[in-house]
Design a protein around this motif. Structure first.
Motif, PDB file in Angstrom:
ATOM      1  N   ILE A 272       0.817  -1.305   0.094  1.00  0.00           N
ATOM      2  CA  ILE A 272       0.124  -0.110   0.107  1.00  0.00           C
ATOM      3  C   ILE A 272       0.961   1.260  -0.093  1.00  0.00           C
ATOM      4  O   ILE A 272       0.542   2.168  -0.557  1.00  0.00           O
ATOM      5  CB  ILE A 272      -1.022   0.090   1.095  1.00  0.00           C
ATOM      6  CG1 ILE A 272      -2.072  -1.008   1.000  1.00  0.00           C
ATOM      7  CG2 ILE A 272      -1.719   1.304   1.263  1.00  0.00           C
ATOM      8  CD1 ILE A 272      -2.994  -1.333   2.315  1.00  0.00           C
ATOM      9  N   ALA A 277      -1.050   3.250  -2.652  1.00  0.00           N
ATOM     10  CA  ALA A 277      -2.444   2.832  -3.258  1.00  0.00           C
ATOM     11  C   ALA A 277      -3.442   3.498  -2.186  1.00  0.00           C
ATOM     12  O   ALA A 277      -2.971   3.924  -1.047  1.00  0.00           O
ATOM     13  CB  ALA A 277      -2.536   1.256  -3.119  1.00  0.00           C
TER      14      ALA A 277
ATOM     15  N   LEU B 251      -0.577   5.433   5.689  1.00  0.00           N
ATOM     16  CA  LEU B 251       0.272   4.369   5.992  1.00  0.00           C
ATOM     17  C   LEU B 251       1.761   5.107   5.452  1.00  0.00           C
ATOM     18  O   LEU B 251       1.723   5.267   4.455  1.00  0.00           O
ATOM     19  CB  LEU B 251       0.295   3.004   5.523  1.00  0.00           C
ATOM     20  CG  LEU B 251      -0.923   2.385   5.968  1.00  0.00           C
ATOM     21  CD1 LEU B 251      -0.975   1.116   5.431  1.00  0.00           C
ATOM     22  CD2 LEU B 251      -1.108   2.245   7.533  1.00  0.00           C
ATOM     23  N   VAL B 252       2.829   5.177   6.216  1.00  0.00           N
ATOM     24  CA  VAL B 252       4.078   5.914   5.725  1.00  0.00           C
ATOM     25  C   VAL B 252       5.038   5.179   6.188  1.00  0.00           C
ATOM     26  O   VAL B 252       6.402   5.328   5.523  1.00  0.00           O
ATOM     27  CB  VAL B 252       4.147   7.352   6.494  1.00  0.00           C
ATOM     28  CG1 VAL B 252       4.135   7.307   7.975  1.00  0.00           C
ATOM     29  CG2 VAL B 252       5.217   8.115   5.989  1.00  0.00           C
ATOM     30  N   GLY B 253       4.966   4.091   7.007  1.00  0.00           N
ATOM     31  CA  GLY B 253       6.122   3.406   7.178  1.00  0.00           C
ATOM     32  C   GLY B 253       5.566   2.147   7.976  1.00  0.00           C
ATOM     33  O   GLY B 253       4.481   2.126   8.562  1.00  0.00           O
ATOM     34  N   VAL B 279      -7.673   4.016   3.401  1.00  0.00           N
ATOM     35  CA  VAL B 279      -6.580   3.821   3.736  1.00  0.00           C
ATOM     36  C   VAL B 279      -5.361   4.371   2.611  1.00  0.00           C
ATOM     37  O   VAL B 279      -5.784   3.648   1.328  1.00  0.00           O
ATOM     38  CB  VAL B 279      -6.003   2.266   4.161  1.00  0.00           C
ATOM     39  CG1 VAL B 279      -4.487   2.096   4.509  1.00  0.00           C
ATOM     40  CG2 VAL B 279      -7.014   2.102   5.214  1.00  0.00           C
ATOM     41  N   GLU B 280      -4.547   5.136   2.983  1.00  0.00           N
ATOM     42  CA  GLU B 280      -3.435   5.577   1.680  1.00  0.00           C
ATOM     43  C   GLU B 280      -1.958   5.341   2.137  1.00  0.00           C
ATOM     44  O   GLU B 280      -1.695   5.640   3.332  1.00  0.00           O
ATOM     45  CB  GLU B 280      -3.957   6.991   1.421  1.00  0.00           C
ATOM     46  CG  GLU B 280      -5.063   7.388   0.743  1.00  0.00           C
ATOM     47  CD  GLU B 280      -5.142   8.521   0.082  1.00  0.00           C
ATOM     48  OE1 GLU B 280      -4.534   8.961  -1.074  1.00  0.00           O
ATOM     49  OE2 GLU B 280      -5.568   9.617   0.836  1.00  0.00           O
ATOM     50  N   GLY B 281      -1.549   4.951   1.113  1.00  0.00           N
ATOM     51  CA  GLY B 281       0.034   4.921   1.255  1.00  0.00           C
ATOM     52  C   GLY B 281       0.757   6.181   0.855  1.00  0.00           C
ATOM     53  O   GLY B 281       0.587   7.062  -0.060  1.00  0.00           O
ATOM     54  N   LEU B 282       1.886   6.644   1.633  1.00  0.00           N
ATOM     55  CA  LEU B 282       2.615   7.921   1.317  1.00  0.00           C
ATOM     56  C   LEU B 282       4.087   7.381   1.077  1.00  0.00           C
ATOM     57  O   LEU B 282       4.658   6.861   1.926  1.00  0.00           O
ATOM     58  CB  LEU B 282       2.356   8.652   2.694  1.00  0.00           C
ATOM     59  CG  LEU B 282       2.876  10.105   2.662  1.00  0.00           C
ATOM     60  CD1 LEU B 282       2.443  10.794   4.013  1.00  0.00           C
ATOM     61  CD2 LEU B 282       4.371  10.339   2.450  1.00  0.00           C
ATOM     62  N   VAL B 283       4.648   8.125   0.088  1.00  0.00           N
ATOM     63  CA  VAL B 283       6.114   7.813  -0.076  1.00  0.00           C
ATOM     64  C   VAL B 283       6.438   9.512  -0.180  1.00  0.00           C
ATOM     65  O   VAL B 283       5.957  10.084  -1.022  1.00  0.00           O
ATOM     66  CB  VAL B 283       6.423   6.981  -1.344  1.00  0.00           C
ATOM     67  CG1 VAL B 283       7.915   7.300  -1.612  1.00  0.00           C
ATOM     68  CG2 VAL B 283       6.080   5.595  -1.209  1.00  0.00           C
ATOM     69  N   TYR B 285       8.949  10.871  -1.339  1.00  0.00           N
ATOM     70  CA  TYR B 285       9.637  11.343  -2.657  1.00  0.00           C
ATOM     71  C   TYR B 285       8.378  11.888  -3.667  1.00  0.00           C
ATOM     72  O   TYR B 285       8.870  12.843  -4.367  1.00  0.00           O
ATOM     73  CB  TYR B 285      10.193  10.022  -3.370  1.00  0.00           C
ATOM     74  CG  TYR B 285      11.182   9.357  -2.652  1.00  0.00           C
ATOM     75  CD1 TYR B 285      12.227   9.841  -1.697  1.00  0.00           C
ATOM     76  CD2 TYR B 285      11.345   8.012  -2.834  1.00  0.00           C
ATOM     77  CE1 TYR B 285      13.011   9.214  -0.832  1.00  0.00           C
ATOM     78  CE2 TYR B 285      12.402   7.397  -2.081  1.00  0.00           C
ATOM     79  CZ  TYR B 285      13.109   7.985  -0.921  1.00  0.00           C
ATOM     80  OH  TYR B 285      13.910   7.378  -0.224  1.00  0.00           O
ATOM     81  N   ASP B 286       7.350  11.447  -3.458  1.00  0.00           N
ATOM     82  CA  ASP B 286       6.355  12.037  -4.296  1.00  0.00           C
ATOM     83  C   ASP B 286       6.104  13.340  -4.134  1.00  0.00           C
ATOM     84  O   ASP B 286       5.383  14.259  -4.892  1.00  0.00           O
ATOM     85  CB  ASP B 286       5.074  11.039  -4.251  1.00  0.00           C
ATOM     86  CG  ASP B 286       4.916  10.059  -4.545  1.00  0.00           C
ATOM     87  OD1 ASP B 286       6.017   9.630  -5.355  1.00  0.00           O
ATOM     88  OD2 ASP B 286       4.340   8.974  -4.348  1.00  0.00           O
TER      89      ASP B 286
END
Lengths: 340, 340
Positions: A272, A277, B251-253, B279-283, B285-286
């Motif tokens: 995710i 996602a 969710l970041v890590g 629920v979302e994923g975070l990176v 770098y984006d």
């Protein structure tokens, strides 16, 4: 006399025959403002198995209570305005031959959990039982998740699990009409062939194949943009590893959970983050106000054979427990309807 | 001579001292268009542990390679335009006393993975090391998840894990300024007291307490509208059970993953459906293009003490391995910075 099937004991994990008891009781009698209904068709759905364990959000069934289920029936006695003998109705009758219900006020939308009997206005050219499947709660579930939440666009790869059931088949066909490439996941080669040849999916992967995840990846060369999931567990885990960047996932059910003795751990959630996602939960009750809109748009497609849901008909109240047990094991093929 | 710490062997689960090797090598020499930099401060972050196992999305470290890390340094020799001796720079120097780097072109935003040295323009009244923490990658991670994704509104209950780290502390303080009620989750009473007394959180729950889930629920009487998570695993599982209807989760890590020998199963996902959560994923770098916008807004808050991140300073390259090991065990208290 009225025959009905009641809960014999709180169910354990998957339902077993001993959880059910057939009984004969006196014919119920309608009070003022009520009707007596002969139940014609009862819908068998996975959520029922959860109610037998006392843990579905629509409520549990008490031991001795009638097993729940949406039904189409016929009014055989009326003691109120708005429904006459011979009228066809939809109501939450459960697993029994006859039931008494309040008459739903005309022109007022009934909530999904209402026990009142609502007169059926059958869209042109569709069957009564379609209101329990492709044009009923399962179809609305597919509509909400696909059209309102995932919103596939042309070029998207849309994956759907339980692809030949009434939810998955409708979701996939709607996504196809929205321009997506649709890949199903189903149990067994027969279901997979049906998904491709009859439902018009671009591909379908058999999750009983030990290499199914690699085959799913091969069937989705541009990764997975949208995933509509009613199964959870290992199926969800397999899909998550092949998401596209910015993928959307809708979770609508956890079939694997319904059969487990205790809550199961979920899949690893690192994908995710990795794929940025978005995962959303869907409860069809929230979307009930959209039922007329959904039916208005999808009923003509059903009539014209552009949206298909295969039905599996089971005859007689006595056959209901085995049919539900089979449904929970994926042994059915299409929308299960019990003909009383 | 240049001292540096390299990867001695591919790390197993949590890093151990034997994974690291201190070595002395010849002083590197800048080529045309490059500078020689004396490294002053190196940022220690959880993602580094993943790179030591060869599986972080920023790339793995080869055996024999310098352990990575963002750093603040000083130019000691320049062979190009744009940077002069004495200039302070930020670059991905890693764990070493000196490094050679390209000169980043003036006025061009560098990507998060760029190895080029960028001249520091220090916002008024903040420290150089804040650019590695509250005003750097961890702070931007907090900003993106809180301001751009979760978007808490007044009345929301906002829960954040790893609440005294540079990401969690910033996320919680930003959410507080946006009007939310903020509840932290941290390891130990000292961190919890800091979150409430210094960071201004409304409550903080110690996840080492066996009853922490019940205490979290008690601290969130209106349930949890927003959850900012950098930990995953059992902490995420505990929070999911107490979401509000329509809750948002970022969710970041997956701190718990980083220490495990193999990918761990996730929490049960039924609550995502039950609470119709997103629920979302975070990176991070984006979100790099947002760095100037984030710094412009948050730097004055840092200067004025309205956004606080506690730093833990560790002295000397030799102390780095133990400091990273401690960080991965939650034994640090605040943003870890290595002073070379």
């Amino acid at each position: 006399m009225n025959k009905r099937i009641v809960l014999a004991r709180l169910a354990g994990s998957s339902p077993v025959p001993e959880d059910f008891r057939l009984e004969e009781v006196a014919m119920p009698s309608p009070g003022p403002g009520q009707v007596l209904i002969r139940v014609d068709h009862v819908s068998l759905d996975p959520y029922i198995a959860s109610t037998l364990r006392g843990r579905h959000m629509s409520g549990g069934v008490p031991v001795g209570g009638v097993i729940p289920g949406e039904a189409v029936g016929t009014v055989v006695e009326s003691r109120g305005d708005g429904l006459a003998v011979g009228d066809r109705v939809i109501c939450r009758a459960g697993w029994q031959q006859f039931t008494v219900a309040d008459i739903a006020p005309a022109g007022v939308a009934q909530g999904p959990l209402s026990l009142a009997a609502q007169k059926i206005t059958l869209p042109d050219g569709v069957s009564y039982t379609s209101l329990l499947g492709v044009l009923g709660m399962p179809g609305l579930t597919a509509w909400a998740g696909t059209v309102k939440m995932l919103k596939p666009i042309p070029g998207d790869t849309f994956v759907v699990s339980a692809a030949t059931g009434p939810v998955g088949a409708t979701a996939g066909q709607l996504a196809k009409r929205m321009g997506a490439r649709v890949v199903g996941i189903a149990g067994g080669p027969q279901k997979c062939a049906f998904a491709v040849e009859t439902l018009g999916f671009d591909a379908c992967v058999d999750h009983r194949d030990p290499d199914w995840v690699a085959k799913l990846a091969a069937a989705c060369p541009d990764s997975i943009d949208c995933y509509y999931d009613g199964v959870g567990g290992r199926i969800l885990e397999g899909v998550l590893g092949h998401l596209a960047l910015g993928a959307r996932v809708v979770l609508v059910g956890m079939m694997e959970q319904y059969k487990a003795p205790a809550p199961l751990p979920g899949p690893n959630l690192v994908p995710i983050i990795k794929f940025r996602a978005t995962v959303e939960g869907l409860v069809v009750y929230d979307h009930w106000p959209d039922m007329p809109n959904f039916r208005r748009r999808v009923a003509p497609l059903v009539r014209d054979g552009q949206v298909i849901v295969r039905e599996e008909r089971v005859a007689g109240l006595e056959a209901a427990p085995d049919a539900l047990i089979r449904l929970m094991d994926g042994g059915n093929f299409g929308k299960m309807v019990l003909d009383i």
